[in-house]
Design a protein around this motif. Structure first.
Motif, PDB file in Angstrom:
ATOM      1  N   UNK B  14       0.831  -1.210   0.000  1.00  0.00           N
ATOM      2  CA  UNK B  14       0.000   0.000   0.000  1.00  0.00           C
ATOM      3  C   UNK B  14       0.861   1.254   0.000  1.00  0.00           C
ATOM      4  N   UNK B  15       1.966   1.189   0.726  1.00  0.00           N
ATOM      5  CA  UNK B  15       2.894   2.320   0.707  1.00  0.00           C
ATOM      6  C   UNK B  15       3.471   2.490  -0.691  1.00  0.00           C
ATOM      7  N   UNK B  16       3.770   1.375  -1.328  1.00  0.00           N
ATOM      8  CA  UNK B  16       4.351   1.445  -2.684  1.00  0.00           C
ATOM      9  C   UNK B  16       3.368   2.074  -3.664  1.00  0.00           C
ATOM     10  N   UNK B  17       2.123   1.638  -3.565  1.00  0.00           N
ATOM     11  CA  UNK B  17       1.126   2.168  -4.497  1.00  0.00           C
ATOM     12  C   UNK B  17       0.937   3.666  -4.284  1.00  0.00           C
ATOM     13  N   UNK B  18       0.860   4.047  -3.020  1.00  0.00           N
ATOM     14  CA  UNK B  18       0.681   5.461  -2.704  1.00  0.00           C
ATOM     15  C   UNK B  18       1.875   6.268  -3.204  1.00  0.00           C
ATOM     16  N   UNK B  19       3.072   5.756  -2.940  1.00  0.00           N
ATOM     17  CA  UNK B  19       4.279   6.471  -3.334  1.00  0.00           C
ATOM     18  C   UNK B  19       4.359   6.603  -4.853  1.00  0.00           C
ATOM     19  N   UNK B  29      11.211   3.823  -9.468  1.00  0.00           N
ATOM     20  CA  UNK B  29      12.445   3.829  -8.689  1.00  0.00           C
ATOM     21  C   UNK B  29      12.374   4.851  -7.562  1.00  0.00           C
ATOM     22  N   UNK B  30      11.960   6.050  -7.898  1.00  0.00           N
ATOM     23  CA  UNK B  30      11.859   7.091  -6.874  1.00  0.00           C
ATOM     24  C   UNK B  30      10.839   6.707  -5.808  1.00  0.00           C
ATOM     25  N   UNK B  31       9.751   6.083  -6.231  1.00  0.00           N
ATOM     26  CA  UNK B  31       8.719   5.686  -5.279  1.00  0.00           C
ATOM     27  C   UNK B  31       9.249   4.641  -4.306  1.00  0.00           C
ATOM     28  N   UNK B  32       9.937   3.647  -4.846  1.00  0.00           N
ATOM     29  CA  UNK B  32      10.456   2.598  -3.973  1.00  0.00           C
ATOM     30  C   UNK B  32      11.555   3.117  -3.052  1.00  0.00           C
ATOM     31  N   UNK B  33      12.304   4.115  -3.524  1.00  0.00           N
ATOM     32  CA  UNK B  33      13.291   4.732  -2.641  1.00  0.00           C
ATOM     33  C   UNK B  33      12.606   5.308  -1.411  1.00  0.00           C
ATOM     34  N   UNK B  34      11.509   6.009  -1.658  1.00  0.00           N
ATOM     35  CA  UNK B  34      10.773   6.615  -0.539  1.00  0.00           C
ATOM     36  C   UNK B  34      10.255   5.537   0.419  1.00  0.00           C
ATOM     37  N   UNK B  35       9.717   4.476  -0.145  1.00  0.00           N
ATOM     38  CA  UNK B  35       9.171   3.408   0.686  1.00  0.00           C
ATOM     39  C   UNK B  35      10.291   2.762   1.508  1.00  0.00           C
ATOM     40  N   UNK B  52      -3.369   0.765  12.964  1.00  0.00           N
ATOM     41  CA  UNK B  52      -3.597   2.053  12.316  1.00  0.00           C
ATOM     42  C   UNK B  52      -2.510   3.057  12.671  1.00  0.00           C
ATOM     43  N   UNK B  53      -1.987   2.956  13.887  1.00  0.00           N
ATOM     44  CA  UNK B  53      -0.928   3.875  14.277  1.00  0.00           C
ATOM     45  C   UNK B  53       0.265   3.720  13.358  1.00  0.00           C
ATOM     46  N   UNK B  54       0.603   2.470  13.076  1.00  0.00           N
ATOM     47  CA  UNK B  54       1.728   2.209  12.188  1.00  0.00           C
ATOM     48  C   UNK B  54       1.448   2.781  10.799  1.00  0.00           C
ATOM     49  N   UNK B  55       0.227   2.578  10.322  1.00  0.00           N
ATOM     50  CA  UNK B  55      -0.123   3.070   8.986  1.00  0.00           C
ATOM     51  C   UNK B  55      -0.001   4.580   8.926  1.00  0.00           C
ATOM     52  N   UNK B  56      -0.590   5.265   9.891  1.00  0.00           N
ATOM     53  CA  UNK B  56      -0.529   6.723   9.903  1.00  0.00           C
ATOM     54  C   UNK B  56       0.915   7.184   9.994  1.00  0.00           C
ATOM     55  N   UNK B  57       1.669   6.528  10.860  1.00  0.00           N
ATOM     56  CA  UNK B  57       3.071   6.907  11.036  1.00  0.00           C
ATOM     57  C   UNK B  57       3.838   6.759   9.721  1.00  0.00           C
ATOM     58  N   UNK B  58       3.630   5.633   9.046  1.00  0.00           N
ATOM     59  CA  UNK B  58       4.378   5.382   7.806  1.00  0.00           C
ATOM     60  C   UNK B  58       3.982   6.342   6.681  1.00  0.00           C
ATOM     61  N   UNK B  59       2.689   6.572   6.533  1.00  0.00           N
ATOM     62  CA  UNK B  59       2.268   7.501   5.490  1.00  0.00           C
ATOM     63  C   UNK B  59       2.799   8.908   5.769  1.00  0.00           C
ATOM     64  N   UNK B  60       2.794   9.286   7.055  1.00  0.00           N
ATOM     65  CA  UNK B  60       3.309  10.614   7.413  1.00  0.00           C
ATOM     66  C   UNK B  60       4.796  10.711   7.078  1.00  0.00           C
ATOM     67  N   UNK B  64       6.507  13.192   4.306  1.00  0.00           N
ATOM     68  CA  UNK B  64       7.591  14.096   4.703  1.00  0.00           C
ATOM     69  C   UNK B  64       8.832  13.899   3.846  1.00  0.00           C
ATOM     70  N   UNK B  65       9.180  12.645   3.619  1.00  0.00           N
ATOM     71  CA  UNK B  65      10.358  12.349   2.797  1.00  0.00           C
ATOM     72  C   UNK B  65      10.173  12.857   1.371  1.00  0.00           C
ATOM     73  N   UNK B  66       8.948  12.713   0.866  1.00  0.00           N
ATOM     74  CA  UNK B  66       8.682  13.162  -0.493  1.00  0.00           C
ATOM     75  C   UNK B  66       8.780  14.688  -0.600  1.00  0.00           C
ATOM     76  N   UNK B  67       8.293  15.380   0.435  1.00  0.00           N
ATOM     77  CA  UNK B  67       8.398  16.849   0.417  1.00  0.00           C
ATOM     78  C   UNK B  67       9.857  17.273   0.419  1.00  0.00           C
ATOM     79  N   UNK B  68      10.628  16.603   1.259  1.00  0.00           N
ATOM     80  CA  UNK B  68      12.046  16.937   1.336  1.00  0.00           C
ATOM     81  C   UNK B  68      12.716  16.712  -0.020  1.00  0.00           C
ATOM     82  N   UNK B  69      12.334  15.612  -0.645  1.00  0.00           N
ATOM     83  CA  UNK B  69      12.928  15.284  -1.932  1.00  0.00           C
ATOM     84  C   UNK B  69      12.512  16.275  -3.014  1.00  0.00           C
TER      85      UNK B  69
END
Lengths: 293, 173
Positions: B14-19, B29-35, B52-60, B64-69
């Motif tokens: 799910x993280x991969x798809x979102x990324x 490639x860039x998406x998987x780097x973020x994941x 759910x805590x883990x999910x929220x934490x990971x998406x957050x 954040x990493x994507x914004x930085x990038x």
């Protein structure tokens, strides 16, 4: 009163995302009926949602690259997985997971293929409404039926199966006829499990297929059921049995699968991934063959 | 903490798809780097990491990493690896790149990742009323940019190519 009700962004988005109370939704739908412009807007949002999911559906089903597998496995689990003195096939499987190429080990966690978006989240945990350890009704049903079949038939020393494994084509035809669709009998011999045979068992959505595999005195059951949408990869213990059976369910395409093992839930938890991936890969291989004869 | 690896493993697709949907040009490639960075962070961190805590934490973390990038120079295109091209139909192509990042984030967290509005608010650390207003803007903007693009160019596949430099998106069928 329905026409002068005010609807805000929360309602409009909630309608499209299916996150709105039913009463509110029907009031909104009624007001949209007399407001073609808003109706068209909502319609476009809906199509957008669909397109979004279609566009990226494939990513969910892709094998996860090795570099993204949970690297930092907590020591306790890692130790358990590699514990010496554990049944040898378990260790052998652990070896397979670690060494085969990405292509072989499809660590796919696709939830019910494309339909995973929505309220059920990630199969981790659900919105507050659902208790953490309660699987969806279909999965629970499949798990309990599979456990029942396992303990009924696989404890029968003289006739555990109806059609023996040597008559695999016959078995596949029978399953296909009863389940309505092409069913491939997975070959798990690579993992040390020999096909003993199978039979038809009752399922929630009509007939289900039950396959038996053996490794020495241990038995592995694989139940294939039509239309069930089990929670992915959950391993449960069927506590009615001593020692408890391990049961895992998952969905793949049009079928729901349940794997039952008398080696127990812990063993199944550790060995589920390669077995499930093997079943998946073989079911899909059939699809591909059918598509390009 | 038994179960953490399971939960993270189940969350990863799910993280991969979102990324994939989030990063510019939907680069695999860039998406998987973020994941990958997200997973490493999650594994190291001491936060409560189940459900759910883990999910929220990971998406957050991923957002954040994507914004930085996005603030950093973009890596040269052409070094793609891992991840199959997206096999979608031309009619499904949405011009996500045309959406400002904060709109894209809200829309993808809601419609693609399937988070509840409250979770989206948690991930982005904004009020839930802002979630709704951004979501509305995002949806309207995306519909508009989509229509505009169709008017400009009937060949949908071409228009993506024109927008994002060398394309790794392959339109099949």
């Amino acid at each position: 009163m329905h026409t002068d009700m005010a609807f805000d962004d929360a309602d409009l988005n909630g309608l499209v995302d299916g996150r709105i109370e039913p009463a509110r939704a029907s009031a909104l739908a009624e007001s949209l009926a007399s407001d073609p412009e808003s109706a068209a807007r909502i319609d476009a949002w809906r199509r957008q949602n669909d397109s979004l999911r279609t566009m990226f559906a494939s990513v969910l089903a892709e094998p996860v690259p090795v570099r993204l597998l949970p690297v930092a496995m907590p020591p306790r689990e890692a130790a358990k997985a590699a514990a010496p003195g554990e049944a040898t096939p378990g260790r052998r499987l652990a070896g397979i997971v670690a060494t085969t190429s990405v292509g072989m080990v499809l660590i796919g966690f696709a939830l019910g293929a494309l339909a995973s978006v929505g309220t059920d989240g990630f199969g981790l945990m659900p919105p507050a409404a659902r208790a953490p350890d309660v699987a969806p009704a279909d999965a629970r049903d499949l798990a309990s039926r599979a456990a029942e079949a396992h303990r009924t038939y696989l404890t029968d020393a003289s006739r555990p199966v109806e059609i023996a494994g040597v008559e695999e084509p016959k078995l596949a035809r029978w399953f296909g006829r009863r389940l309505g669709g092409e069913v491939r009998i997975p070959d798990l011999s690579r993992h040390g499990w020999t096909l003993l045979g199978g039979r038809i068992v009752p399922g929630r959505h009509g007939a289900a297929g039950f396959l038996a595999y053996g490794n020495g005195a241990d038995r592995l059951g694989l139940t294939v059921s039509r239309w069930a949408m089990p929670d992915d990869g959950r391993v449960t213990a069927s506590d009615d049995d001593v020692p408890p059976l391990g049961v895992a369910t998952w969905a793949d395409g049009a079928f729901g699968y349940a794997l039952t093992s008398d080696r127990g839930p812990d063993w199944l938890r550790r060995n589920l991934a390669p077995l499930r991936d093997s079943v998946r890969a073989q079911a899909r291989a059939t699809d591909a063959d059918a598509a390009s004869p | 903490m038994p179960g953490f690896a399971d939960d993270l493993g189940r969350l990863t697709p799910h993280l991969r798809r979102f990324a994939r949907a989030l990063v510019r040009g939907h680069s695999a490639c860039a998406a998987d780097d973020l994941v990958q960075e997200t997973i490493v962070l999650a594994s190291r961190s001491d936060l409560p990491k189940r459900g759910p805590t883990l999910a929220v934490w990971c998406f957050a973390a991923l957002v954040g990493l994507n914004r930085a990038r996005n603030r950093a120079p973009i890596a040269p295109a052409g070094v793609e690896g891992g991840g199959a091209p997206l096999p979608f139909m031309p009619k499904d192509i949405l011009r996500l790149d045309a959406l400002p990042l904060e709109f894209r984030e809200v829309l993808l967290l809601t419609a693609l990742a399937g988070l509840a509005y409250g979770q989206v608010a948690d991930v982005l650390d904004i009020d839930v009323s802002i979630v709704f207003s951004r979501l509305t803007r995002a949806r309207d903007l995306l519909v508009k940019s989509d229509h505009a693009a169709v008017g400009r160019d009937a060949r949908v596949g071409e228009r993506i190519r024109a927008g994002g430099g060398p394309s790794h998106l392959r339109v099949v069928k």
